[in-house]
Design a protein around this motif. Sequence first.
Motif, PDB file in Angstrom:
ATOM      1  N   ALA A   1      -8.609  16.718  81.449  1.00 21.03           N
ATOM      2  CA  ALA A   1      -8.824  15.867  82.620  1.00 21.03           C
ATOM      3  C   ALA A   1      -9.825  14.760  82.293  1.00 21.03           C
ATOM      4  N   LYS A   2     -10.840  15.124  81.554  1.00 16.79           N
ATOM      5  CA  LYS A   2     -11.871  14.136  81.198  1.00 16.79           C
ATOM      6  C   LYS A   2     -11.257  13.052  80.316  1.00 16.79           C
ATOM      7  N   ARG A   3     -10.417  13.488  79.395  1.00 18.63           N
ATOM      8  CA  ARG A   3      -9.771  12.537  78.492  1.00 18.63           C
ATOM      9  C   ARG A   3      -8.946  11.522  79.296  1.00 18.63           C
ATOM     10  N   GLU A   4      -8.186  12.014  80.249  1.00 19.20           N
ATOM     11  CA  GLU A   4      -7.377  11.117  81.079  1.00 19.20           C
ATOM     12  C   GLU A   4      -8.262  10.147  81.856  1.00 19.20           C
TER      13      GLU A   4
ATOM     14  N   LYS B   1      -9.817  11.140  73.289  1.00 24.90           N
ATOM     15  CA  LYS B   1      -9.689  12.519  72.805  1.00 24.90           C
ATOM     16  C   LYS B   1     -10.891  12.888  71.941  1.00 24.90           C
ATOM     17  N   SER B   2     -11.223  11.990  71.044  1.00 28.43           N
ATOM     18  CA  SER B   2     -12.346  12.252  70.148  1.00 28.43           C
ATOM     19  C   SER B   2     -13.650  12.438  70.937  1.00 28.43           C
ATOM     20  N   LEU B   3     -13.827  11.628  71.970  1.00 28.16           N
ATOM     21  CA  LEU B   3     -15.079  11.697  72.734  1.00 28.16           C
ATOM     22  C   LEU B   3     -15.139  12.915  73.645  1.00 28.16           C
ATOM     23  N   THR B   4     -13.986  13.467  74.022  1.00 36.59           N
ATOM     24  CA  THR B   4     -14.001  14.572  74.991  1.00 36.59           C
ATOM     25  C   THR B   4     -13.844  15.948  74.346  1.00 36.59           C
ATOM     26  N   SER B   5     -13.648  16.007  73.032  1.00 38.80           N
ATOM     27  CA  SER B   5     -13.420  17.319  72.425  1.00 38.80           C
ATOM     28  C   SER B   5     -14.684  18.179  72.512  1.00 38.80           C
ATOM     29  N   GLU B   6     -15.836  17.538  72.533  1.00 35.82           N
ATOM     30  CA  GLU B   6     -17.074  18.313  72.720  1.00 35.82           C
ATOM     31  C   GLU B   6     -17.764  17.798  73.969  1.00 35.82           C
ATOM     32  N   ILE B   7     -18.136  18.708  74.836  1.00 32.75           N
ATOM     33  CA  ILE B   7     -18.760  18.305  76.097  1.00 32.75           C
ATOM     34  C   ILE B   7     -20.027  17.492  75.850  1.00 32.75           C
ATOM     35  N   ARG B   8     -20.773  17.859  74.788  1.00 31.98           N
ATOM     36  CA  ARG B   8     -22.034  17.178  74.553  1.00 31.98           C
ATOM     37  C   ARG B   8     -21.799  15.731  74.131  1.00 31.98           C
ATOM     38  N   VAL B   9     -20.710  15.512  73.361  1.00 25.65           N
ATOM     39  CA  VAL B   9     -20.378  14.150  72.941  1.00 25.65           C
ATOM     40  C   VAL B   9     -19.906  13.342  74.156  1.00 25.65           C
ATOM     41  N   ALA B  10     -19.102  13.997  74.996  1.00 23.03           N
ATOM     42  CA  ALA B  10     -18.587  13.314  76.186  1.00 23.03           C
ATOM     43  C   ALA B  10     -19.747  12.879  77.088  1.00 23.03           C
ATOM     44  N   ASN B  11     -20.701  13.781  77.282  1.00 27.17           N
ATOM     45  CA  ASN B  11     -21.860  13.453  78.113  1.00 27.17           C
ATOM     46  C   ASN B  11     -22.686  12.338  77.487  1.00 27.17           C
TER      47      ASN B  11
END
Lengths: 472, 471
Positions: free
Chosen positions: B297-300, B314-324
Amino acid sequence: MLSELKAKLLAESCEEYLCRLFERIEKSSLNAFTTLAKESALKEARQFDKNPDQGLLAGVPIAIKECISTRGIETNCSSKILRGYIPPYDAHVIERLKAEGAIIMGKTNMDEFAMGTSTETSCFGPTKNPWDHTCVPGGSSGGSAAVVAGGEAPCSLGSDTGGSVRCPASFCGIVGLKPTYGLISRFGLVAYANSLEQIGPLTHTVEDTALLMEVISGHDKRDSTSAKGERRSYLPGLGEGISGLKIGIPKEYFGEGVNKDVEKAVWDGIHTLESQGASWQEISLPHTRYALAAYYVIAMSEASSNLARFDGLRYGSRMGEDKDWHTTFSAIRAQGFGPEVKRRIMLGTYALSAGYYGRYYLKALKVRTLIKEDFLRAFKEVDLLASPTMPIPAFKIGERINDPLSLYMADVFTVPINLAGVPAISVPCGFAGHLPIGLQLIGPHFGEAAVLRAAQAFEAATPFHEAKPEVI
Amino acid sequence: MEDVIIGLEIHVQLNRLQSKMFCGCSTAYHNSPPNSHTCPVCLGLPGSLPVINKKAVEYGIKVGLALSCKIEEETLFYRKNYYYPDLPKGFQISQYDYPLATQGHIMILGDDDKERNIRINRAHMEEDPGRLVHAGTIDKAKYTMVDYNRCGMPLLEVVTEPDLSSPKEARAFLDKLKSILEYLDVFDGSQEGSMRVDANISLKGGDRSEVKNISGFKGVEKALSYEITRQRNLARRNIKVVQETRHFDELRKITVSIRSKVGAHDYRYYPEADLTVMRIASWVPAIKATLPELPDAKRERFVKQYGLADDHAKSLTSEIRVANFYEAVAAKAAPKLAAVWIADVLKGELNYRDLSIESFSEKHMTEIVQMLEKAKITENGAVQIIRELLDKKEGSPQEIVQSKGLGKAEDDAVQKAVKEAVAESAAAVADYKAGSERALNFIVGLVMKKTRGKASAGEVHRLVKEEVEKA
């Protein structure tokens, strides 16, 4: 008795009283105590004498069955495999006893891991019945019953998985209660069959049992099967009488297999209750004949799992030479367990095995439900049930030990109560020759107050609890 | 690999919990002396009784929901009976019939580069056994020591259907599962042994072998590859694969047989009477309400909200810490530029150094992206700043720009040069407008000349294009 003892301890000396008990124990030939906590007990007695506290059991010495964990005092379940195991913690009931000022005297003999009806399977050898040293005291809490009957301790705790408090109470002529499953925390009780067992008091009088119940019952969050709700009180209701009480006589608990003297004494008891204002009627517990089979399947299955932890690796006896893990622990278990324990582990393992589980364990659970329903139905009609505790009086040491089936059969009136989870008490109701007989009063779930009240009314009308064994 | 059938059983420590599964001992036993995080309950001392850690069950349900599982009305614990020195009660409290969660699924990128649905058979709770420390290898050790610190750690076992068809897919599945667990904040994958895998593997038509207790995702790929090769070699020589349990030897990178089907355990599962049945259906709505946004969902959302390319999202959301981390930067600096620099550059530099995103500050990254945005530094300069910060672990982007002289020509100067160059190149502008993309290169060259090469070519190209389109 305990209330008089408490007064006496305050007026005289707890240390002196305790010293006399220890002297008696050291001279005793009953083989009822296994471990004495003399030093710590005397220290507490001296402390009490100096500064008597106000607990419900202040200064009262008590003996504890070998399978109840006592911090700092060896707890070995009368099994070679657990010799030397000193628990680092107290069972819930021990914490409660200590909090109310009771003094732990030591540990009492039992059938190995509570598996037996005679206290003959103990690694310490059999305990003798104070009424006749050639007879068994009953089991598995034989030591706890013998110390009370034999005057070595004023009261004790046992545990009851299929009759292990009530049977020795009956054989030794004292009072023994198996409480409702969940009423007393099992935290610290070394498990034999954990879905069946409860800790229970063994005392001279019903009032003493009620007093101990005040202390040891109640919720404990460390036991997930411990009943929630308010703490119940048992002493105030005693002496209120049993006028109007309806007693059911389960017809399946009389007749074939019941000793004539036992049957007569129990009927006399029922008539005594009648004379106190109760009425009785015959009722039926139709699934009784399946109870023994179901009980032994469930108890042995659970035992096979509960006893798996004893491998000599972390505590207890480490016998033989260290080889690879499998060889070493197998050898330790082979040497550490006695024949009855091995028999039950093997039968239980078999009953739980793939392909047999449905045929034995699951079926036994279904029977258990039917038996429970028998009791629930009966208690819609009557308030209590009355029956013999044991079909026979105490038998000779050695007489049945090589015939496990006849030993198992002796539990026929006690095991249904554990399967149903209801409370039952055994009170002395007469003698077969010189051997005591027990009357069993059974109540509905959490009906201890009614059970105790009826038992006390019976006791007040009969002299049997005052009888003391002459043979010491 | 069309003929390969793989199913996984993954044991996940719910190590974000404070206390163990059935007692009050702390879960923070890492780096503690052996057997120091124990009590009568997790040591299985005679007479001790288990009490369910309700929070652990809530975490389990949370995972079940995140894996799109059905949550059972009622759930209960069973005893799984077997003898092993790491198991102090002689049985493990686990689940059997009526597990917590059943019939879920996870989407992964398959070998064919298409999204594939991997079915989850069930997820159930159990307690972790202790840890055996062998003196040497498992088959040759002279003695073994036992550490019960781990004993009683809350475990969730996730069992897949045999839907995976290569070691790479197995790896993709594990990556995705780990990602979801970390999103839920029930699991910290950085702790040793926090996720252990049993893999069932067979070639079509053959019997399966089970490789037990593989730790590490690379280990799973290696063990599976070894098993496939081994089973193919047997097939080639017309030898039947026997159903058996194998152990992955991490040092030798091979699997060795532990026991055959004949020696298989009969675990004698039966309900644990020391615990009561839990009616969990009523817990579900409240737990559902706490579910965070999950990776897919975050990726979308990243694609939609920030206009990112899907592979960056996709790359940014694979790890929650990276996404944040990304969202914190994107809140203050150009989101697209931030995505490129975090996904393509920063993650690569971190990987190269075996560092996690925590090693870099959001503030520094924000400053770097802002400087790039304003063309205060060149792309080369930005890379140098990132490396400097990672290697020296001190200073700020500003300080590094000054100390290393990474500052690009002043914005104004560049802007001015662009304006001049566009004005001077009427012919090139006309060519560009007629469709010749290459015409811009002439103007860019002119700007570079005017700024004496201090401006970044990419940035100048962007500015020139903007200016020309305005003209």
